[in-house]
Scaffold this active site. Structure first.
Site, PDB file in Angstrom:
ATOM      1  CB  THR A  27      32.190  27.798  41.144  1.00 21.64           C
ATOM      2  OG1 THR A  27      31.130  27.059  42.364  1.00 21.64           O
ATOM      3  CG2 THR A  27      32.723  28.840  41.370  1.00 21.64           C
ATOM      4  CB  SER A 269      39.980  28.801  43.350  1.00 25.23           C
ATOM      5  OG  SER A 269      39.602  30.521  42.782  1.00 25.23           O
ATOM      6  CE  LYS A 270      35.788  34.466  43.250  1.00 24.04           C
ATOM      7  NZ  LYS A 270      34.471  35.502  43.534  1.00 24.04           N
ATOM      8  NE  ARG A 271      41.764  33.642  42.191  1.00 19.29           N
ATOM      9  CZ  ARG A 271      40.285  33.792  42.715  1.00 19.29           C
ATOM     10  NH1 ARG A 271      39.272  34.056  43.474  1.00 19.29           N
ATOM     11  NH2 ARG A 271      40.505  33.353  44.673  1.00 19.29           N
ATOM     12  CG  ASP A 272      41.469  26.820  40.265  1.00 26.00           C
ATOM     13  OD1 ASP A 272      42.369  27.713  40.018  1.00 26.00           O
ATOM     14  OD2 ASP A 272      41.400  25.999  41.730  1.00 26.00           O
TER      15      ASP A 272
END
Length: 508
Positions: A27, A269-272
Site C-alpha cells: 500500500t 485502507s488497502k481496500r480504498d
C-alpha cells in the site's frame, strides 16, 4: 556538533530496516515507510535492510515475495542487505530464522526474563471481565509470573500447554520518539505479554526485536499504529542485552503519522481506491513522481516547494521534521505531482517510457522500429505537457501507429461531432489537404490550407471547423494539436481517414 538523532553513533553505522509481509500487496502507507527508511539511510550513508516477514503461511506466497521485491525495485528503493543479495546478518526471511527464535526464548527463560504461563483463554477472559467490572486495568494480571514448582507440575499434569510471556519491568518506560518527542508508558498499562504461542509459534513482539537486535538495527521508523507495542519491545531489547543477544544498543524509534483516506476521517485502507501500489504501476505513474508525493505525507523539503527529486530528498531529509499529525491522501495532488515529474523528463526518456504502454495497448511492438521511434519522439512535444500518467499514451498517440484496418472512431465522439454539416466540413478539408503535395506536407502548410478552406471559405468558427477533422484523424474529441498530428500521421493516411469518416457518415 552532535546530531541528536545519532547520539554517539557514526553516520555510516546507521542501520534501518523495512520488513514487508509477502502477501502480494503493497500500500501507499507501506511505501511511505519504506521511502522514509531509505531516505534516512541514504542521508547518513548507512544501510537499509530488507527483512521479509513471511511467518504467516496462510497469507504469504512465493508470488507475493517476488512481487514485493519487484515493486521496490521498480520504485528505486534499493536495499543493502536482504534475501536476494545477502549480507552479514542473514537469513533475511523470518521463516528461515525459527531456530534462532527458539534459542533466544530458551535463554530468556533460563535467565528468568521470561516464564511459562499456563492460564487457559477462559480463565484469562474471566479475570479480565472481573477487573473491568471492578474498574481496574484488564491486562494480564501476572497470575503465572511467580508460580512454584508444585503448581507448575500440577498444570503440566493437567496437560496444559503454556505460552511464553516476557517479564515486564515494574517501572515506567520512557523514550524519545524521533517524530513525537518524549513518550511515557506506565507499568500498570504494560502487562507481561506473550512471546510464543502454546503451539511453540513465535509472535511478532518477539521476532521483530530479536531480528533488530541481531541485525544491529539502530533506528526503527514505522507506522503510528505500532506505537503501543514499543514499550514492550524496549523491555525485550533490554532483556536481550542482558543475555548477550545483539549489540546491546536499543534502537531509536520514530513513529510515522497515519495516512488517512481522502475524506480525512479514517486511516487509508488497502481496500480504498488509490491505496495499492499496483494501481499506480498500471496507470503509468513515474516512480519518482509517486515517491515525491508520498514524501509529502508527513514531510516537506521546504514550505514553498512540493516538487523535488529523490537526490534532493536524500540531501535534505531530517526525521525530526516529520509531522506527527495524520496526513490526508489526496489523489488529485498525487496526480499533479506525477505530472510535474513527467514534464521534467528529457524527451527521449519520455518517449522510451511510453513504449511499454503503447505496446500493452497493441499499437506498437515491444521493440518498435526506428521509423516508429522517430514518430514517437516527434510526438513527445505535443503530449508531454498534456499527460498526467504514461497510461494515457495509447489514448493520446495510438492513432499515429495503428493501421487503417484497426483504426476506429470513438462512438461517443462520432455521435457528438460527426453529425449535421460534418460531411461538408470533411469534404472541404479533404479537398484542401489533397492540394498539398508530399513535399508541402508540413504543419504550417496544413494549418494554412485548413484555415483558408474551413474558416475563411465556409465561415466556420475554429471549434466547428476543426472538431470533425480531429475526430476523423485521431478518433477522439481530445487529441494532440491537430496540425502537428496531421503532419506526423502523413498525407496518405490523413486523406484516407477523412474519406473513411465520410463513408461512415454516409452509411449512417
Amino acid at each position: 556538533m552532535t546530531d541528536d538523532v545519532l547520539g554517539d553513533l557514526e553516520p555510516a553505522a546507521v542501520r534501518v530496516r523495512f520488513p514487508p509481509s509477502p502477501t502480494g500487496l503493497l500500500t501507499v502507507g507501506n511505501i511511505r515507510s519504506a521511502l522514509f527508511n531509505w531516505a534516512f539511510a541514504r542521508h547518513y550513508g548507512g544501510k537499509l535492510v530488507l527483512r521479509i516477514e513471511d511467518t504467516d503461511t496462510a497469507r504469504n506466497t512465493e508470488e507475493g515475495y517476488r512481487y514485493t521485491l519487484e515493486s521496490l525495485q521498480w520504485l528505486g528503493l534499493t536495499w543493502d542487505e536482504g534475501p536476494d543479495n545477502g549480507g552479514d546478518f542473514g537469513p533475511y526471511k523470518q521463516s528461515e530464522r525459527m531456530d534462532i527464535y527458539a534459542d533466544v526464548v530458551a535463554k530468556l527463560l533460563s535467565a528468568n526474563r521470561a516464564y511459562h504461563c499456563y492460564c487457559s483463554q477462559e480463565e484469562l477472559d474471566q479475570r479480565r471481565e472481573a477487573a473491568r467490572t471492578a474498574g481496574q486495568h484488564s491486562g494480564y494480571d501476572g497470575h503465572c509470573r511467580n508460580l512454584g514448582p508444585e503448581q507448575i507440575q500440577a498444570y503440566v499434569d493437567e496437560g496444559r500447554r503454556p505460552v511464553v510471556r516476557l517479564r515486564m519491568p515494574d517501572r515506567p518506560i520512557v523514550f524519545d520518539d524521533l517524530v513525537r518527542g518524549e513518550i511515557t508508558f506506565l507499568p500498570e498499562n504494560l502487562g507481561d505479554y506473550v512471546l510464543v504461542r502454546a503451539n511453540g509459534y513465535p509472535l511478532y513482539p518477539l521476532v521483530n526485536p530479536v531480528d533488530d537486535a541481531l541485525m544491529e538495527i539502530t533506528h526503527v521508523l514505522r507506522g503510528e499504529d505500532l506505537l503501543s507495542s514499543t514499550p514492550r519491545q524496549i523491555a525485550l531489547y533490554e532483556a536481550l542485552a542482558e543475555i548477550g543477544i545483539g549489540s546491546g544498543r536499543t534502537p531509536r524509534f520514530g513513529h510515522l503519522p497515519f495516512v488517512m483516506g481522502t475524506e480525512g476521517n479514517k486511516k487509508l485502507s488497502k481496500r480504498d481506491p488509490g491505496a495499492g501500489l499496483g494501481e499506480y504501476m498500471e496507470r503509468g505513474f513515474l516512480p519518482e513522481g509517486l515517491l515525491n508525493y508520498l514524501a509529502l505525507l508527513g514531510w516537506s523539503i521546504a514550505d514553498d516547494r512540493d516538487v523535488f527529486t529523490m537526490a534532493e530528498m536524500i540531501a535534505a531529509f531530517d526525521i525530526r521534521k516529520v509531522n506527527a499529525n495524520a496526513a490526508r491522501f489526496d489523489p488529485k495532488k498525487c496526480e499533479a505531482i506525477n505530472a510535474a515529474h513527467m514534464r521534467m523528463l528529457p524527451q527521449d526518456d519520455f518517449a522510451q517510457r511510453m513504449v511499454p504502454f503503447l505496446a500493452k495497448a497493441g499499437v506498437l511492438p515491444e521493440q518498435p522500429s526506428d521509423e516508429q521511434l522517430a514518430v514517437l519522439r516527434a510526438a513527445v512535444p505535443l503530449v508531454q505537457e498534456r499527460m498526467n500518467a504514461l497510461g494515457e499514451s495509447a489514448d493520446m498517440l495510438g492513432f499515429l501507429f495503428v493501421d487503417d484496418a484497426r483504426f476506429a472512431v470513438d462512438p461517443d465522439a462520432a455521435a457528438k461531432v460527426l453529425t449535421g454539416d460534418a460531411d461538408a466540413v470533411l469534404a472541404a478539408a479533404a479537398k484542401a489537404l489533397s492540394d498539398l503535395g508530399p513535399a508541402e506536407w508540413t504543419t504550417e502548410a496544413i494549418e494554412a490550407a485548413l484555415r483558408a478552406s474551413l474558416i475563411d471559405g465556409l465561415g466556420l468558427k475554429p471549434k466547428n471547423a476543426f472538431g470533425p477533422v480531429r475526430v476523423a484523424i485521431s478518433g477522439r474529441r481530445i487529441s494532440p494539436p491537430l496540425f502537428e498530428s496531421l503532419e506526423l500521421l502523413g498525407r496518405e493516411k490523413s486523406l484516407h481517414r477523412l474519406e473513411q469518416a465520410r463513408r461512415t457518415l454516409s452509411a449512417s
